[in-house]
Design a protein around this motif. Structure first.
Motif, PDB file in Angstrom:
ATOM      1  N   TYR A 270       0.835  -1.210   0.000  1.00 30.87           N
ATOM      2  CA  TYR A 270       0.000   0.000   0.000  1.00 30.87           C
ATOM      3  C   TYR A 270       0.869   1.260   0.000  1.00 30.87           C
ATOM      4  CZ  TYR A 270      -3.587   3.243   1.850  1.00 30.87           C
ATOM      5  OH  TYR A 270      -4.439   4.294   2.068  1.00 30.87           O
ATOM      6  N   LEU A 271       1.855   1.310   0.875  1.00 31.53           N
ATOM      7  CA  LEU A 271       2.738   2.475   0.949  1.00 31.53           C
ATOM      8  C   LEU A 271       3.609   2.604  -0.294  1.00 31.53           C
ATOM      9  CD1 LEU A 271       3.882   2.251   4.685  1.00 31.53           C
ATOM     10  CD2 LEU A 271       2.320   3.923   3.692  1.00 31.53           C
ATOM     11  N   LEU A 272       4.104   1.467  -0.794  1.00 35.68           N
ATOM     12  CA  LEU A 272       4.973   1.492  -1.969  1.00 35.68           C
ATOM     13  C   LEU A 272       4.261   2.100  -3.173  1.00 35.68           C
ATOM     14  CD1 LEU A 272       7.641   0.710  -3.371  1.00 35.68           C
ATOM     15  CD2 LEU A 272       6.645  -1.555  -3.790  1.00 35.68           C
ATOM     16  N   THR A 273       2.976   1.788  -3.332  1.00 38.68           N
ATOM     17  CA  THR A 273       2.251   2.335  -4.480  1.00 38.68           C
ATOM     18  C   THR A 273       2.116   3.855  -4.384  1.00 38.68           C
ATOM     19  OG1 THR A 273       0.102   1.913  -3.421  1.00 38.68           O
ATOM     20  CG2 THR A 273       0.980   0.195  -4.875  1.00 38.68           C
ATOM     21  N   PHE A 274       1.990   4.389  -3.171  1.00 41.06           N
ATOM     22  CA  PHE A 274       1.997   5.845  -3.009  1.00 41.06           C
ATOM     23  C   PHE A 274       3.350   6.428  -3.412  1.00 41.06           C
ATOM     24  CE2 PHE A 274      -1.757   5.901   0.010  1.00 41.06           C
ATOM     25  CZ  PHE A 274      -2.494   6.817  -0.726  1.00 41.06           C
ATOM     26  N   VAL A 275       4.420   5.764  -2.992  1.00 42.21           N
ATOM     27  CA  VAL A 275       5.766   6.234  -3.331  1.00 42.21           C
ATOM     28  C   VAL A 275       5.938   6.290  -4.842  1.00 42.21           C
ATOM     29  CG1 VAL A 275       8.233   5.726  -3.179  1.00 42.21           C
ATOM     30  CG2 VAL A 275       6.775   5.377  -1.173  1.00 42.21           C
ATOM     31  N   LEU A 276       5.562   5.223  -5.537  1.00 40.98           N
ATOM     32  CA  LEU A 276       5.774   5.136  -6.980  1.00 40.98           C
ATOM     33  C   LEU A 276       4.898   6.129  -7.742  1.00 40.98           C
ATOM     34  CD1 LEU A 276       5.960   1.250  -7.432  1.00 40.98           C
ATOM     35  CD2 LEU A 276       7.861   2.878  -7.433  1.00 40.98           C
ATOM     36  N   THR A 277       3.616   6.172  -7.418  1.00 41.83           N
ATOM     37  CA  THR A 277       2.698   6.976  -8.223  1.00 41.83           C
ATOM     38  C   THR A 277       2.909   8.475  -8.034  1.00 41.83           C
ATOM     39  OG1 THR A 277       1.013   6.722  -6.496  1.00 41.83           O
ATOM     40  CG2 THR A 277       0.919   5.210  -8.370  1.00 41.83           C
ATOM     41  N   PHE A 278       3.358   8.897  -6.852  1.00 44.06           N
ATOM     42  CA  PHE A 278       3.560  10.322  -6.625  1.00 44.06           C
ATOM     43  C   PHE A 278       5.007  10.754  -6.836  1.00 44.06           C
ATOM     44  CE2 PHE A 278      -0.616   9.931  -4.915  1.00 44.06           C
ATOM     45  CZ  PHE A 278      -1.178  11.194  -5.033  1.00 44.06           C
ATOM     46  N   ASP A 279       5.894   9.800  -7.093  1.00 45.51           N
ATOM     47  CA  ASP A 279       7.281  10.165  -7.387  1.00 45.51           C
ATOM     48  C   ASP A 279       7.415  10.705  -8.798  1.00 45.51           C
ATOM     49  OD1 ASP A 279      10.268  10.096  -6.994  1.00 45.51           O
ATOM     50  OD2 ASP A 279      10.067   8.654  -8.638  1.00 45.51           O
ATOM     51  N   HIS A 280       6.865   9.953  -9.779  1.00 44.05           N
ATOM     52  CA  HIS A 280       7.022  10.355 -11.185  1.00 44.05           C
ATOM     53  C   HIS A 280       5.966   9.639 -12.017  1.00 44.05           C
ATOM     54  CE1 HIS A 280       8.830  11.021 -15.151  1.00 44.05           C
ATOM     55  NE2 HIS A 280       9.555  11.974 -14.583  1.00 44.05           N
ATOM     56  N   PRO A 281       5.420  10.297 -13.049  1.00 45.71           N
ATOM     57  CA  PRO A 281       4.390   9.663 -13.888  1.00 45.71           C
ATOM     58  C   PRO A 281       4.848   8.388 -14.592  1.00 45.71           C
ATOM     59  CG  PRO A 281       4.441  12.045 -14.254  1.00 45.71           C
ATOM     60  CD  PRO A 281       5.630  11.715 -13.407  1.00 45.71           C
ATOM     61  N   TRP A 283       6.022   5.733 -13.471  1.00 45.79           N
ATOM     62  CA  TRP A 283       5.759   4.476 -12.765  1.00 45.79           C
ATOM     63  C   TRP A 283       4.333   3.978 -12.968  1.00 45.79           C
ATOM     64  CZ3 TRP A 283      10.189   2.603 -11.777  1.00 45.79           C
ATOM     65  CH2 TRP A 283      11.238   3.385 -11.301  1.00 45.79           C
ATOM     66  N   TYR A 284       3.424   4.867 -13.316  1.00 50.28           N
ATOM     67  CA  TYR A 284       2.028   4.448 -13.503  1.00 50.28           C
ATOM     68  C   TYR A 284       1.641   4.543 -14.971  1.00 50.28           C
ATOM     69  CZ  TYR A 284      -3.069   4.320 -13.316  1.00 50.28           C
ATOM     70  OH  TYR A 284      -4.384   3.998 -13.533  1.00 50.28           O
ATOM     71  N   ARG A 285       1.587   3.404 -15.635  1.00 49.26           N
ATOM     72  CA  ARG A 285       1.119   3.314 -17.011  1.00 49.26           C
ATOM     73  C   ARG A 285      -0.336   2.870 -16.967  1.00 49.26           C
ATOM     74  NH1 ARG A 285       4.880   6.075 -19.901  1.00 49.26           N
ATOM     75  NH2 ARG A 285       7.011   5.423 -19.322  1.00 49.26           N
ATOM     76  N   ARG A 286      -1.226   3.789 -17.244  1.00 54.89           N
ATOM     77  CA  ARG A 286      -2.643   3.539 -17.026  1.00 54.89           C
ATOM     78  C   ARG A 286      -3.137   2.289 -17.760  1.00 54.89           C
ATOM     79  NH1 ARG A 286      -8.095   5.400 -18.297  1.00 54.89           N
ATOM     80  NH2 ARG A 286      -9.088   6.038 -16.356  1.00 54.89           N
ATOM     81  N   GLY A 287      -2.806   2.169 -19.043  1.00 53.10           N
ATOM     82  CA  GLY A 287      -3.273   1.028 -19.826  1.00 53.10           C
ATOM     83  C   GLY A 287      -2.780  -0.295 -19.269  1.00 53.10           C
ATOM     84  N   VAL A 288      -1.538  -0.312 -18.795  1.00 53.52           N
ATOM     85  CA  VAL A 288      -0.953  -1.543 -18.263  1.00 53.52           C
ATOM     86  C   VAL A 288      -1.690  -1.987 -17.008  1.00 53.52           C
ATOM     87  CG1 VAL A 288       1.120  -2.553 -17.226  1.00 53.52           C
ATOM     88  CG2 VAL A 288       1.317  -1.105 -19.257  1.00 53.52           C
ATOM     89  N   PHE A 289      -1.921  -1.050 -16.100  1.00 51.96           N
ATOM     90  CA  PHE A 289      -2.529  -1.433 -14.825  1.00 51.96           C
ATOM     91  C   PHE A 289      -4.033  -1.670 -14.942  1.00 51.96           C
ATOM     92  CE2 PHE A 289       1.499   0.162 -13.189  1.00 51.96           C
ATOM     93  CZ  PHE A 289       1.785  -0.822 -12.260  1.00 51.96           C
ATOM     94  N   VAL A 290      -4.694  -0.981 -15.863  1.00 53.97           N
ATOM     95  CA  VAL A 290      -6.108  -1.280 -16.092  1.00 53.97           C
ATOM     96  C   VAL A 290      -6.261  -2.691 -16.637  1.00 53.97           C
ATOM     97  CG1 VAL A 290      -8.091  -0.727 -17.562  1.00 53.97           C
ATOM     98  CG2 VAL A 290      -6.894   1.096 -16.350  1.00 53.97           C
ATOM     99  N   ALA A 323      -4.336  -3.033  -7.639  1.00 46.42           N
ATOM    100  CA  ALA A 323      -5.465  -2.205  -7.219  1.00 46.42           C
ATOM    101  C   ALA A 323      -4.992  -0.866  -6.657  1.00 46.42           C
ATOM    102  CB  ALA A 323      -6.298  -2.952  -6.176  1.00 46.42           C
ATOM    103  N   CYS A 324      -3.974  -0.910  -5.798  1.00 50.66           N
ATOM    104  CA  CYS A 324      -3.476   0.327  -5.201  1.00 50.66           C
ATOM    105  C   CYS A 324      -2.730   1.184  -6.224  1.00 50.66           C
ATOM    106  CB  CYS A 324      -2.590   0.013  -3.998  1.00 50.66           C
ATOM    107  SG  CYS A 324      -3.516  -0.616  -2.573  1.00 50.66           S
ATOM    108  N   MET A 325      -2.015   0.547  -7.163  1.00 54.48           N
ATOM    109  CA  MET A 325      -1.379   1.319  -8.231  1.00 54.48           C
ATOM    110  C   MET A 325      -2.442   2.022  -9.067  1.00 54.48           C
ATOM    111  SD  MET A 325       1.946   1.462  -8.248  1.00 54.48           S
ATOM    112  CE  MET A 325       2.307   1.959  -9.938  1.00 54.48           C
TER     113      MET A 325
END
Length: 683
Positions: A270-281, A283-290, A323-325
């Protein structure tokens, strides 16, 4: 060139006070959680409900802190900073963070409310002020450097939280007792207060009475305030992440396996996903995680009935990460202009607190069993559908349909063949009947059998499960009947189905100590051991150790320590202080029996060390019936430790051939209330 480089270095240095203060605050926020939880855990039976209730307090305090940060921005930097420094100074009066024993329960209180009040009185103000730091200092930072983006400081705060979470059990708990941890945390908090005050002074000095210096040269139009719809979306995404965290934790640790420290993994994710998503765009590829979520959500729902720990943990923890990502990645994509960041963080904290309340408080009141993960997965699928557009909505509808079908199927499997299912703060109690080859009823706590009874007049009052004739209890009572045939007093911490009462005789007194009112009710209604035994029986409601503390010496001939939460052993029952209490209530030649049957904790060296300190002998009786798959399937393999000063009793034929000495571990310190290391005794 030099001036540009110098300006860049100066800008990086100027952020250091803010980064250091935020890092310290987040580190202390997550460090205080296990410290205070470990202090109060023994007072409430070592139940996992203590941790989930504490999370409600932590999320609620975070919400209050974020609301404070949002509300006080209207005061301006100067008045806001002055108010904050005054509150910080006042909070020092509440140190150190050591819970008062006056909060210990007496057995009939509502544990949730008592825990929340205890936490508020013990760490309320410091925790509240720590929780304000991330949004407050980001706001000060933005007011000072309008050209800088403060959201990466949120990633830094979650990284600090992650370090505290992982560092406590590995680096701190093995070396420091609770008193040292409490005073050490208090010293660090004092340093944080000083650092935060200095940072506030810097912000005051720089901002002055007017506009921030960075904005003096260029007038910046204020960004439009986020709409109500946007704020509700922030809330929904944040709440979904919090619900998934607690629902997955409950499911894996209660329905699948009660593995020590397993709860650390989902919280780390849970905490790691906050670190990744708010560090830099990146880390979160919307299509991949959807796409990943569309596959893993139905898979999680499909595996709800699975008891395979490796498979369930792999799928559910991977699903929690996706889910958290998704939830936190969508939040990062929607973050507003920094001028509205305090409102953004406020809605995040409202969502987090709402999710915690739904799972930790509402679910035990409304749901009869651990069914929150079923509901959470359907809600997650619906949220995924709501965020999809175009042709992908067809995929979203398929995900919702599949997830709903498997979630309902999993709920049906959970309640299948269940006669009774009741839930309280301490867990879920169920009973199930088996008809072949002999009618038999079992009591389950979580996924673990906690005793059972053969049905039918011919088998009433027959010892079963972990308490059969060849178990440690069976052999002990057989030896006692031969060596000391007179009436005896027996105390048992942990009622279960009440099977031990089957060894009672006319004139005997059996007293059971049970923390869960639901267990008492189910044992009385669904099983007849307490009614059928010739002995006189009584049940004392409340934590067994606390109940013994309040009683005058009982002079028990046998004292059984048989309390479990699922398959987890409450560690406060195997400490030096607990052992001293047992000895105070024991007859001179009395016997203490520790139930050591479990899959993950090696209690033998712990009890051996305790017995040696009190001049007693400890032996292990292992019972592995060869006929478990035969007609006497109601008997279970078990290990029980017998502790006594009466060597003559241990030499009786019923025990002499099967009781084995326990090897001492010189590298293992005696467990105490203030210091015990669970890592050292994992199997």
């Amino acid at each position: 060139m030099l001036s540009t480089a110098a300006h860049g270095v100066s800008a990086r240095l100027s952020v250091l006070p803010y980064a250091l203060t935020i890092f310290l605050s987040a580190f202390l926020l997550f460090l205080v959680q296990p410290i205070i939880a470990k202090q109060i855990l023994p007072w409430f039976g070592g139940s996992s409900g203590v941790w989930t209730t504490a999370l409600v307090f932590f999320q609620s305090a975070l919400l209050a802190g974020y609301a404070y940060a949002d509300a006080t921005t209207r005061l301006g930097v100067r008045r806001q900073a002055m108010l904050h420094v005054v509150l910080l100074a006042a909070s020092l009066v509440t140190l150190p963070i050591l819970a008062s024993s006056a909060w210990k329960p007496h057995g009939d209180e509502e544990p949730v409310l008592r825990i929340l009040l205890l936490l508020a009185a013990t760490i309320g103000l410091p925790y509240f002020l720590l929780s304000t730091t991330t949004p407050l200092l980001q706001s000060w930072y933005w007011r000072r450097f309008r050209s800088a983006v403060p959201y990466r400081l949120f990633a830094l705060s979650n990284f600090a939280s992650l370090l505290a979470l992982l560092g406590f059990p590995v680096l701190l708990e093995p070396w420091f007792d609770l008193a040292a941890l409490g005073w050490g945390w208090s010293a660090l908090y004092t340093a944080f207060v000083a650092t935060c005050a200095v940072t506030g002074y810097i912000s005051l000095k720089t901002a002055g009475e007017g506009e921030p210096l960075a904005a003096a040269a260029t007038h910046v139009e204020p960004a439009a305030a986020p709409t109500a719809s946007t704020q509700l979306t922030w809330l929904a995404l944040s709440a979904m992440g919090s619900v998934m965290l607690l629902a997955v934790t409950n499911h894996v640790t209660q329905n699948v396996a009660s593995v020590p420290f397993l709860w650390v993994l989902p919280l780390s994710i849970y905490l790691l996903t906050f670190v990744l998503t708010f560090d830099h765009p990146r880390w979160y590829r919307r299509g991949v995680f959807v796409a990943a979520l569309a596959g893993v959500v139905p898979a999680m729902a499909y595996l709800i009935p699975s008891l395979d720990l490796k498979l369930a943990a792999a799928v559910f923890f991977s699903g929690l990460f996706c889910a958290c990502m998704f939830c936190h990645g969508e939040l990062a994509r929607m973050k507003p202009d920094p001028g509205h960041l305090t409102r953004f963080y406020l809605m995040l904290s409202v969502g987090g607190a709402l999710g915690a309340v739904l799972v930790a408080i509402a679910a035990p009141l409304v749901l009869p069993g651990y069914l929150e993960v079923n509901i959470a997965l359907v809600l997650l699928a619906l949220l995924l559908l709501a965020r999809m557009g175009g042709w992908t909505r067809a995929l979203g509808l398929a995900v919702v349909a599949l997830t709903g079908y498997f979630a309902v199927h999993g709920a049906r499997e959970y309640v299948k063949d269940t006669r009774v299912m009741e839930r309280d703060f301490y867990g879920v109690v169920r009973t199930r009947d088996r008809s072949e080859p002999v009618p038999y009823r079992a009591m389950l706590h979580g996924g673990i059998v906690h005793g059972g009874q053969l049905l039918g007049a011919a088998f009433r009052n027959t010892p079963s499960d972990y308490f059969g004739p060849t178990s440690g209890y069976g052999r002990l009572f057989s030896a006692l009947n031969a060596v000391r045939p007179g009436p005896r007093k027996v105390g048992i911490i942990g009622l279960g189905a009440g099977v031990v009462a089957s060894y009672g005789r006319a004139g005997d007194v059996f007293v059971f100590y049970e923390i869960s009112p639901r267990v008492v009710g189910v044992a009385s209604r669904e099983f007849s051991f307490l009614r059928d035994t010739p002995a006189r029986t009584g049940v004392v409601l409340g934590d067994g150790r606390l109940s013994l503390e309040r009683e005058a010496p009982r002079r028990y001939d046998v004292l059984g320590i048989d309390a479990f939460a699922g398959d987890s052993i409450p560690m406060h029952l195997v400490t030096r202080e607990a052992m001293a209490l047992y000895v105070r209530h024991l007859a001179d030649d009395g016997v203490i029996v520790f139930q050591a049957t479990n899959r993950y904790i090696d209690l033998l060296p712990v009890v051996k060390r305790l017995a040696s300190e009190f001049g007693m002998e400890a032996v292990i009786v292992s019972d592995a019936p060869d006929f478990r798959s035969g007609p006497e399937y109601w008997l279970s393999s078990t290990e029980q430790i017998i502790v006594t000063r009466d060597r003559g009793l241990l030499a009786h034929a019923a025990l002499a051939d099967v009781a084995k000495p326990i090897a001492d571990r010189s590298d293992l310190k005696t467990f105490t209330d203030a210091h015990h290391n669970l890592f050292r005794i994992l199997k």
